[in-house]
Motif scaffolding. Structure first.
Motif, PDB file in Angstrom:
ATOM      1  N   GLY A 114       0.808  -1.203   0.000  1.00  0.00           N
ATOM      2  CA  GLY A 114       0.000   0.000   0.000  1.00  0.00           C
ATOM      3  C   GLY A 114       0.850   1.266   0.000  1.00  0.00           C
ATOM      4  N   VAL A 213      -4.321   0.029  -5.058  1.00  0.00           N
ATOM      5  CA  VAL A 213      -4.847   1.004  -4.100  1.00  0.00           C
ATOM      6  C   VAL A 213      -3.844   2.139  -3.931  1.00  0.00           C
ATOM      7  N   SER A 214      -2.579   1.763  -3.934  1.00  0.00           N
ATOM      8  CA  SER A 214      -1.518   2.731  -3.719  1.00  0.00           C
ATOM      9  C   SER A 214      -1.443   3.763  -4.840  1.00  0.00           C
ATOM     10  N   LEU A 216      -3.979   4.920  -6.311  1.00  0.00           N
ATOM     11  CA  LEU A 216      -5.207   5.714  -6.321  1.00  0.00           C
ATOM     12  C   LEU A 216      -5.093   6.960  -5.460  1.00  0.00           C
ATOM     13  N   THR A 217      -4.218   6.912  -4.470  1.00  0.00           N
ATOM     14  CA  THR A 217      -4.209   7.990  -3.494  1.00  0.00           C
ATOM     15  C   THR A 217      -2.802   8.542  -3.331  1.00  0.00           C
ATOM     16  N   ALA A 223      -3.602   4.450   1.863  1.00  0.00           N
ATOM     17  CA  ALA A 223      -3.464   3.259   1.030  1.00  0.00           C
ATOM     18  C   ALA A 223      -3.258   2.022   1.888  1.00  0.00           C
ATOM     19  N   ALA A 226      -6.505   1.199   3.686  1.00  0.00           N
ATOM     20  CA  ALA A 226      -7.504   0.658   2.764  1.00  0.00           C
ATOM     21  C   ALA A 226      -7.176  -0.788   2.414  1.00  0.00           C
ATOM     22  N   THR A 227      -5.911  -1.078   2.170  1.00  0.00           N
ATOM     23  CA  THR A 227      -5.536  -2.444   1.790  1.00  0.00           C
ATOM     24  C   THR A 227      -5.784  -3.420   2.929  1.00  0.00           C
ATOM     25  N   LEU A 230      -9.393  -3.922   3.451  1.00  0.00           N
ATOM     26  CA  LEU A 230      -9.956  -4.769   2.406  1.00  0.00           C
ATOM     27  C   LEU A 230      -9.714  -6.246   2.724  1.00  0.00           C
TER      28      LEU A 230
END
Lengths: 300, 431
Positions: A114, A213-214, A216-217, A223, A226-227, A230
């Motif tokens: 992430g 994910v990384s 995206l932000t 990140a 979020a990972t 998830l």
């Protein structure tokens, strides 16, 4: 991520030899240089070492707990393989991996993957990286490979630490497989290595997801959170029998199938399904990360 | 960075700092295309793998049945997938499992590799079983569980049952049969699931059970051909002629070359599949002799079962003894054991509409959970449990599943069978 940390890691990257202009050779050697720097960036970081240290402590903790409770009766409850662990230290490897695989390993992998792009973005080092004539695709590939290496490192750390703790706390010797057959220690250790390799590969899908994910932000913390979030969410979903239709397609669904390697003969069906599933996740989220990373504006 | 040669050469990696929206959309299409390709692959591969039914010379039903019964294949090894969907209330399964464990070895506190508890396990969900057979004297059945295994090995007068999760083994000597079979016969007479407790673990067993049990009341026909685990097979369709059964059809795939049953599918009259046992992989070569060698693993807890002892009595004796020894509220389990010996189940009717009947043990006190074992945490009182699960009908309480219906009359009798409610009520003399 502290700035000092990053700048230290950035020094070797800046000093990397310039990539030759020739296409074929340049691609390979440029990639290797990137990959080496990426590895250094990951493994030199204090955070990574702490994570690996925690992974190394986990088997010791399990071993001590099992040792202290050897005499109390167990009736098949508790983590997998726990009944065998008291008889044979080698099984501490499998118990430790079974405990680490659902939570600890994905957490560390989520942190590393992430942070891969988002962390650099947050620290403002990403655009300097892209000034180097490496290209974004190769940079992403290098980061993905470094993530895979971290998966392997994490698994190997758990395995070796468990083997050491198992050897100290419990007797080593002939190993009873879960099909009831007995194999010698010499045959058991290659199986343990195989199990570690399968576990490491089982995490490859998560590396791809984390990397996506990384991209995206611009916030490393976001990140990572979020990972890891998830991973937890998907594992909870995997626990619902009502979701039978989609469960076989969730990336952690076959994670625990590594136990099938401890039968005689080994039972490969679920492991092959697991590896195929991971390959699919790598393809989808890897290409998604690529699509995002190569077409986005890097302003930081 | 735009005018750098490497970037220009590697144009797809995009050195241009400002991209058009269009390009972004094109790139976003790539992962979607990849995902679509994979999804199509997953959808298509099974469709392509399921090739058309093979062309085989047409046989009559009798010929196929004879082929199956006269199969002289002595050895085989393979992987069997067992999927059961009996529609049992999960609470019922749990209670039955607890009862099995309790009457088997006096409460959950003593862990053991009891074959009979494992058979109940087969009733819920999907299982994978590996089997190896070499003649009537040597068999090995291995239940593949999550990170654990349960193995039954029979070799001559020796039989072993081994459970990895508890690191325990049961050793049977001097008994020619498989411990699994004893488990079936000495099963749980009162557990509502009893008629199906002998869930067959190999297609052979299943097919032979059906073929021999159903003469007279049954129509048997050949319903085309199929391929099972890479072998051509005839599909035998077995249907009840009597009305009143909940079972609609049993389909047995019989290998065309050697008559070994390769798959058994049981459907209800409603058309839903309740049992699907089939080989996913099978070989008729003689299994390696050491497959059937089994010695107690070092450090395992081994329970010896003496030669010649009647297995049912032995199991019950264990239960009573265990309950006494523990003296911790497992009295109920002990009473169960005695009660079932007094009230032997009887069978009313025959064929598909056979009804098993027995009397509930009076005063079977619920073992109040004292936190000793997980199975005793829940008080077990058959009457109360039945009332909570079932729905009131004329003459008692009905517990209904996809196949088996159980009627508990108000005076404590139990009628169970793979039949509809009126058949049960008729057997009970309610109307």
């Amino acid at each position: 991520m502290s700035r000092a940390d990053v700048s230290r890691a950035e020094v070797p990257r800046a000093a990397a030899p310039p990539v030759p202009a020739g296409r074929g050779r340049g691609t390979a050697s440029g990639y290797l240089a990137l990959f080496r720097n990426e590895l250094r960036l990951v493994f030199r970081r204090l955070r990574t070492r702490v994570l690996l240290g925690i992974l190394a402590l986990l088997p010791v903790l399990i071993g001590v707990v099992v040792k202290l409770n050897t005499d109390s009766p167990h009736d098949g409850r508790g983590p997998s393989f726990i009944a065998q662990t008291t008889q044979n230290g080698v099984f501490l490897i499998f118990t430790a991996l079974a405990v680490a695989l659902p939570v600890f390993l994905p957490m560390t992998v989520g942190v590393v993957a992430g942070d891969a792009v988002a962390g650099e973005s947050a620290a403002g080092t990403l655009r300097y990286l892209l000034v180097a004539p490496a290209g974004r695709t190769r940079l992403l590939a290098a980061k993905f490979t470094a993530g895979l290496v971290f998966c392997l490192a994490g698994t190997v750390v758990v395995t070796l630490s468990a083997l050491a703790a198992g050897a100290v706390l419990f007797p080593l010797g002939d190993v009873t497989l879960i099909s009831g057959d007995t194999i010698g220690l010499v045959d058991a250790l290659p199986r343990a290595a195989l199990v570690a390799a399968v576990v490491a590969l089982s995490l490859s899908g998560l590396v791809a997801i984390g990397l996506f994910v990384s991209t995206l932000t611009g916030s490393g913390i976001a990140a990572m959170a979020a990972t890891v979030g998830l991973v937890i969410t998907v594992q909870i979903l995997d626990g619902f029998p009502q979701l039978d239709a989609i469960r076989p397609f969730l990336f952690p669904h076959y994670w625990m199938s590594f136990g099938d390697l401890l039968r005689a003969p080994m039972y490969w069906d679920n492991i092959l399904k697991d590896l195929g599933l991971q390959a699919a996740y790598v393809a989808v989220f890897g290409s998604a990360a690529w699509a995002r990373f190569t077409s986005r504006d890097i302003s930081a | 960075m735009t005018n750098d040669t490497a970037v220009a050469a590697d144009a797809e990696s995009g050195g241009v700092p400002y991209r058009s929206r269009r390009r972004m959309l094109v790139r976003a299409g790539v992962p979607i295309a990849v995902a679509a390709a994979i999804a199509t692959g997953i959808g298509l591969v099974p469709a392509l793998a399921a090739d058309s039914p093979p062309d085989l010379p047409s046989l009559t039903a009798e010929q196929v049945v004879a082929k199956a019964l006269g199969s002289d294949a002595q050895s085989l090894s393979g992987t069997v997938s067992v999927a059961t969907d009996l529609g049992l209330p999960t609470a019922l399964l749990g209670a039955a499992g607890g009862l099995g464990a309790a009457s088997g070895h006096g409460g959950g506190s003593s862990a053991s590799a009891d074959p009979q508890a494992k058979l109940l396990d087969l009733l819920g969900g999907d299982r994978t079983v590996r089997v190896a057979v070499d003649g009537p004297d040597r068999q090995r059945v291995e239940l593949l569980e999550d990170s654990a295994g349960y193995t039954v090995v029979h070799n001559g007068d020796q039989a072993w049952a081994w459970e990895s999760a508890t690191n325990s083994a049961e050793h049977f000597t001097g008994q020619p049969g498989r411990p699994g079979e004893h488990g079936e016969h000495g099963g749980l007479p009162k557990a509502p699931a009893a008629p199906l407790a002998g869930a067959p673990t190999t297609p052979q067993e299943a097919a032979q059970q059906f073929l021999s049990a159903s003469a007279g009341s049954t129509t048997v026909s050949v319903a085309g051909t199929a391929r099972v685990a890479g072998h051509d097979a005839y599909q035998l369709s077995v249907k009840p002629t009597q009305s009143g059964s909940t079972l609609g059809e049993v389909r047995i795939a019989v290998a065309a070359d050697n008559g070994v049953p390769l798959a058994v599918v049981v459907k209800t009259t409603g058309g839903s599949t309740v049992l699907d046992v089939h080989f996913t992989e099978v070989s008729f070569a003689k299994p390696d002799a050491k497959t059937f060698d089994f010695t107690a693993p070092k450090g395992a807890k081994v329970t010896e079962h003496a030669a010649g002892a009647e297995p049912k009595g032995a199991a019950k004796g264990d239960g009573a003894k265990g309950a006494e020894a523990k003296g911790d509220g497992a009295k109920g389990a002990g009473a169960e054991g005695h009660g079932s010996e007094v009230n032997r189940p009887q069978v009313i009717g025959e064929g598909w509409t056979a009804v098993v009947t027995t009397k509930l043990p009076g005063g079977a006190e619920a073992p109040q959970g004292e936190g000793k074992g997980k199975h005793q945490a829940k008080p077990f009182n058959p009457q109360t449990l039945a009332k909570s699960l079932g729905k009131p009908v004329d003459g008692g309480t009905l517990i209904s599943t996809k196949v088996v219906n159980v009627l508990l009359t108000d005076d404590g009798r139990v009628f169970a069978g793979a039949v509809t409610l009126p058949v049960l009520q008729h057997a009970a003399g309610v109307n």
